[in-house]
Design a protein around this motif. Sequence first.
Motif, PDB file in Angstrom:
ATOM      1  N   SER A   7      35.267  42.185  35.343  1.00 39.25           N
ATOM      2  CA  SER A   7      35.706  41.662  36.637  1.00 39.25           C
ATOM      3  C   SER A   7      35.178  42.527  37.769  1.00 39.25           C
ATOM      4  CB  SER A   7      37.234  41.630  36.707  1.00 39.25           C
ATOM      5  OG  SER A   7      37.676  41.240  38.003  1.00 39.25           O
ATOM      6  N   ASP A   8      34.846  41.876  38.874  1.00 36.53           N
ATOM      7  CA  ASP A   8      34.427  42.593  40.078  1.00 36.53           C
ATOM      8  C   ASP A   8      35.406  42.325  41.217  1.00 36.53           C
ATOM      9  OD1 ASP A   8      33.823  39.933  40.458  1.00 36.53           O
ATOM     10  OD2 ASP A   8      31.728  40.250  41.058  1.00 36.53           O
ATOM     11  N   ILE A   9      36.668  41.975  40.837  1.00 41.28           N
ATOM     12  CA  ILE A   9      37.687  41.631  41.830  1.00 41.28           C
ATOM     13  C   ILE A   9      38.949  42.484  41.628  1.00 41.28           C
ATOM     14  CG2 ILE A   9      39.253  39.842  42.662  1.00 41.28           C
ATOM     15  CD1 ILE A   9      36.376  39.344  43.504  1.00 41.28           C
ATOM     16  N   VAL A  10      39.454  43.011  42.734  1.00 42.86           N
ATOM     17  CA  VAL A  10      40.677  43.812  42.741  1.00 42.86           C
ATOM     18  C   VAL A  10      41.616  43.245  43.804  1.00 42.86           C
ATOM     19  CG1 VAL A  10      41.649  46.064  43.382  1.00 42.86           C
ATOM     20  CG2 VAL A  10      39.636  45.951  41.885  1.00 42.86           C
ATOM     21  N   LEU A  11      42.906  43.162  43.478  1.00 40.63           N
ATOM     22  CA  LEU A  11      43.920  42.768  44.460  1.00 40.63           C
ATOM     23  C   LEU A  11      44.618  44.011  44.993  1.00 40.63           C
ATOM     24  CD1 LEU A  11      45.700  39.663  42.861  1.00 40.63           C
ATOM     25  CD2 LEU A  11      43.749  39.727  44.410  1.00 40.63           C
TER      26      LEU A  11
END
Length: 307
Positions: A75-79
């Motif tokens: 994944s290249d997404i962080v919340l």
Amino acid sequence: MRFMSGVVVAVGLLGCGGSEIEQTPIETVGHTDQEIVGGVEARPNSHPWIVSLQQDGSHICGGSLVRVSATQEESDIVLTAAHCVYDGYFSVTATAGAHDLYRPTSAQVTARVTKAVYHPQYNPDTTLNDIAVLKLDKPIKFDTSVAGACGQSSGMRRNLAPQRAGGNTRVPVCLPASGERVAENTMATVAGWGLTREGGSDTSSILLQVGVPVLRHQDVANSYRSQKIFIDENAMLGAGYKKGGKDACQGDSGGPLVVKGSQGYVLQGIVSFGVGCARAGLPGIYTRVSNYIPWIHKQIRSLSAVR
């Protein structure tokens, strides 16, 4: 730092180097010598979705890795919280697989934040809609042992028993269903590298956690009304104890508040703000993630390069 709201100076957003929550249900209160007020050291790798957001090598906020594809184990997404990146994200990096920030291991992976999108209705004065999606310059690979899964922890700490290393180092957290609500008194866990006491000056190099129960909205709203702060039931949830003693604090902002579900640990909250840290009658306030699921998925589709 804990964000200082324009409404009440004492209100602190838990991002930008400060957050206000901790994980793991424990029996004793106190331990103000540890970060995350009233918490304990997390077992290494027991929160494999948590990331340390850093600027110029210093921890500023927490964040959570989320799955962007059902077939890709990366994944290249962080919340995180909007207030963590509201003033910009120049030279911000995300480190996954960390435990002691001063003692990096081969399990750690660091990527640069190339884009940050905070909610279009985020209000820095009221902290409403305090959520942001971060795009990384390269995907972070998950442990192959959890293929297709989320929220898998090899042993989240529940007491003061001897420490035991976990097996998973990088795993995405599960997202709740859109509109999902957490029942009152459900035990949740918050973790981070933030301050261990209100007014402290040093964040923790070691990941700490604390257990806090989810509170009835009306009780939370009534508590904060005395501070002239409005708590929106759809966008926020409160967790903590009436007597205080256990909470997130500056530096924990943006980090995960998770609840164990049938498939794994679910990201029900993002550390947002509070008045002080662990004060009696003023629980930590978290962004209610389930309120933003369609928006989160829209941002993931737009930003992620993982297909």
